[in-house]
Design a protein around this motif. Structure first.
Motif, PDB file in Angstrom:
ATOM      1  N   THR A  26      -1.322   5.449  65.656  1.00 51.95           N
ATOM      2  CA  THR A  26      -2.716   5.889  65.699  1.00 51.95           C
ATOM      3  C   THR A  26      -3.524   5.520  64.830  1.00 51.95           C
ATOM      4  OG1 THR A  26      -1.857   7.929  67.266  1.00 51.95           O
ATOM      5  CG2 THR A  26      -4.245   7.929  66.169  1.00 51.95           C
ATOM      6  N   LEU A  30      -6.751   2.515  64.873  1.00 58.51           N
ATOM      7  CA  LEU A  30      -7.848   2.968  64.454  1.00 58.51           C
ATOM      8  C   LEU A  30      -8.537   2.156  63.485  1.00 58.51           C
ATOM      9  CD1 LEU A  30      -7.642   6.448  65.063  1.00 58.51           C
ATOM     10  CD2 LEU A  30      -8.892   5.180  66.379  1.00 58.51           C
ATOM     11  N   ILE A  39     -11.551   6.920  58.040  1.00 56.11           N
ATOM     12  CA  ILE A  39     -11.897   7.106  59.713  1.00 56.11           C
ATOM     13  C   ILE A  39     -12.501   8.679  59.464  1.00 56.11           C
ATOM     14  CG2 ILE A  39     -10.739   7.748  61.768  1.00 56.11           C
ATOM     15  CD1 ILE A  39      -9.978   5.073  61.621  1.00 56.11           C
ATOM     16  N   VAL A  41     -13.310  11.619  62.632  1.00 53.12           N
ATOM     17  CA  VAL A  41     -13.177  12.143  64.150  1.00 53.12           C
ATOM     18  C   VAL A  41     -14.346  13.077  64.641  1.00 53.12           C
ATOM     19  CG1 VAL A  41     -11.447  13.596  63.704  1.00 53.12           C
ATOM     20  CG2 VAL A  41     -11.691  12.470  66.097  1.00 53.12           C
ATOM     21  N   SER A  49     -12.281  12.413  72.274  1.00 51.56           N
ATOM     22  CA  SER A  49     -12.755  12.149  70.760  1.00 51.56           C
ATOM     23  C   SER A  49     -13.098  10.869  70.599  1.00 51.56           C
ATOM     24  CB  SER A  49     -11.361  12.359  70.096  1.00 51.56           C
ATOM     25  OG  SER A  49     -10.882  13.547  70.167  1.00 51.56           O
ATOM     26  N   TRP A  51     -13.714   8.472  67.427  1.00 51.81           N
ATOM     27  CA  TRP A  51     -13.648   8.075  65.926  1.00 51.81           C
ATOM     28  C   TRP A  51     -14.235   6.953  65.396  1.00 51.81           C
ATOM     29  CZ3 TRP A  51      -8.979  10.295  64.373  1.00 51.81           C
ATOM     30  CH2 TRP A  51      -7.942  10.832  65.380  1.00 51.81           C
ATOM     31  N   ASP A  54     -15.786   6.345  58.403  1.00 52.43           N
ATOM     32  CA  ASP A  54     -16.336   7.413  57.543  1.00 52.43           C
ATOM     33  C   ASP A  54     -17.400   6.812  56.762  1.00 52.43           C
ATOM     34  OD1 ASP A  54     -16.643  10.243  57.219  1.00 52.43           O
ATOM     35  OD2 ASP A  54     -15.295   9.967  55.360  1.00 52.43           O
ATOM     36  N   THR A  97      -2.743  12.226  69.202  1.00 53.37           N
ATOM     37  CA  THR A  97      -3.928  11.845  70.013  1.00 53.37           C
ATOM     38  C   THR A  97      -3.566  11.260  71.416  1.00 53.37           C
ATOM     39  OG1 THR A  97      -5.341  11.516  68.132  1.00 53.37           O
ATOM     40  CG2 THR A  97      -6.134  10.519  70.104  1.00 53.37           C
TER      41      THR A  97
END
Length: 125
Positions: A26, A30, A39, A41, A49, A51, A54, A97
Motif C-alpha cells: 500500500t 502510494l 502521505i 488520506v 479514500s 491519498w 502531505d 485499504t
C-alpha cells in the motif's frame, strides 16, 4: 477474488487506473504514484479514500481541481489539494485499504468531469 484498482488523478486531469493490492504494498504504491515521502488520506466516504502528498502545497505542486471537485461532493471545501491524488476504496475489517472496481473508477472520473472513451468489446474471429 475480483480484480481491484486505484485511480491516479493528476492536476492536469490526466489519469491512470492501476492494479491495487490491498496488502503489503500500500504505502510503496502510494509513494511511487504520488511521487512523495509523506502521505495524507482524506476519506470521502466509507467506500472511497483520497491519498495526497502531505507536503504538496509546500512544494508548490499545482492545485488538483478534479480532486477538489470530488472532495466537494462529500463535504464543503476548506482547503486546496495539491499534486497527484490516488483514490482507493476504504479500509476493510482488518484496516487494509481496499481497491475500487473499474465501474467505481469510471464513476469518479465522470463526477470529476473527465470524459473516458469507451473501450470496445473484444472481437473474436
Amino acid at each position: 477474488m475480483s480484480a481491484a484498482f486505484a485511480l491516479v488523478l493528476r492536476p492536469d486531469s490526466s489519469f491512470d487506473v492501476i492494479e491495487w493490492r490491498s496488502t503489503g504494498e500500500t504505502l510503496s504504491t502510494l509513494y511511487r504514484e504520488i511521487d512523495c515521502t509523506s502521505i495524507a488520506v482524506v476519506d470521502l466516504s466509507s467506500e472511497v479514500s483520497m491519498w495526497l502528498d502531505d507536503e504538496g502545497m509546500l512544494k508548490n505542486s499545482p492545485v488538483n481541481h478534479p480532486a477538489m471537485l470530488l472532495y466537494s461532493i462529500s463535504a464543503p471545501i476548506h482547503q486546496a489539494y495539491h499534486g497527484t491524488a490516488v483514490f482507493t476504496g476504504g479500509p476493510d475489517a482488518r484496516g487494509n485499504t481496499k481497491g475500487l472496481s473499474l465501474d467505481r473508477c469510471h464513476a469518479l472520473l465522470k463526477l470529476a468531469g473527465i470524459e473516458v472513451p469507451k473501450v470496445p468489446d473484444l472481437r473474436t474471429s
